[in-house]
Motif scaffolding. Sequence first.
Motif, PDB file in Angstrom:
ATOM      1  N   HIS A 179      25.215 -25.036  11.228  1.00 55.28           N
ATOM      2  CA  HIS A 179      25.612 -23.678  10.874  1.00 55.28           C
ATOM      3  C   HIS A 179      25.718 -23.509   9.360  1.00 55.28           C
ATOM      4  N   ASP A 181      23.232 -22.522   6.083  1.00 60.17           N
ATOM      5  CA  ASP A 181      21.947 -21.946   5.710  1.00 60.17           C
ATOM      6  C   ASP A 181      21.919 -21.734   4.195  1.00 60.17           C
ATOM      7  N   GLU A 184      19.665 -18.742   2.738  1.00 59.80           N
ATOM      8  CA  GLU A 184      20.235 -17.388   2.824  1.00 59.80           C
ATOM      9  C   GLU A 184      21.641 -17.309   2.263  1.00 59.80           C
ATOM     10  N   TRP A 199      28.065 -15.207  10.735  1.00 58.98           N
ATOM     11  CA  TRP A 199      27.490 -15.804   9.529  1.00 58.98           C
ATOM     12  C   TRP A 199      28.035 -15.079   8.307  1.00 58.98           C
TER      13      TRP A 199
END
Length: 343
Positions: A179, A181, A184, A199
């Motif tokens: 989880h 990233d 991004e 997120w």
Amino acid sequence: MSDFFATMLASGASPNSLRSYGLALLRWWRFLAAIGVSWDRATPVEARDFVLWMRVVGPVGRPSGYAPTTINHALAVVKAFYVDRAAAGQGPLVNLIPSAAHRAGRQVQAHHNPMAPFTAGRRAPLRQKILDRLPRSLPDGMFDALFAALGSHRDRALLAFYVSTGARASELLGVSVDHIDPGEQRIGVHRKGSGRLQWLPASADSFVWLRLYEQQLDRPDGERALWLTRRRPVRPLTYSATRRMLQRANLSLGTSWTLHDLRHTAAQRMIEDPNLSLTDVQWVLGHAHLTTTQIYLRSRTDEVVARVLEHHRTRRDRPTEMPPAAGYTRDVLDVLLSGGRRG
């Protein structure tokens, strides 16, 4: 007691809620064991003494007793337990934790006008008064000092994620390696209560410190937890260990910041950004109600004091000479007020 927790599970309660309720009931059970009263023989007198005990005898490190919010939570849990047991035909016939409706002799807000806002009712017996305090956030200078006092890249990465995502302490500690990233600049957390995955955007510095932390880490095979202990055996980092990490930094600085203060700091920083709306901040913080987010709109005490002092300084430096009244020139006023003659 197992039936009570089974009912909570069937009603969709999260593991965190079960743990919270379990600790509150454990505190009640220990009190009953100390005074020699079984749970099904307890009366409102024992409930009153339970509150008095919590007000005086607090947890380790707090000589002034439990916080008012903790006492109110314990009363709510004990009341819910006895409601469940009464429905099952066990325990006292009357709940030993009184409610505000019991004091008033009627249901509170029973005939409320749906077009009008709710008004604050009377506080129920035994419930503690909660002070209306502003959320405590770290000024930039204090945050920089706290960040410098940390002893590892892991701790710095944690602090950077806390103040950039606004995630709760338990939410960030529960993040897994799948989880993350970096492309991004997002990190996935499971929200407290609902458990849904959200997120959250994080700062670029957070991922820099995360990379430095991972370069020093010898991750065991199959370990999915992102945050791990630095000492062997390597295992997922717990809330208690994270709090202890922050306590060591506080000790070196002579401060008393908490993990939740970091969440308040993130919220305050976002509120002060004119490019972010209040609903944006609500989404990031995961607040169910906008009114919860609105508490960050109130000015902090140090900000109010600084503005009032600046007000006094500007009044002191302001010229005291009054401008001429409309329709009169300066030389005419000099003649009228000083008795002089015009040349």
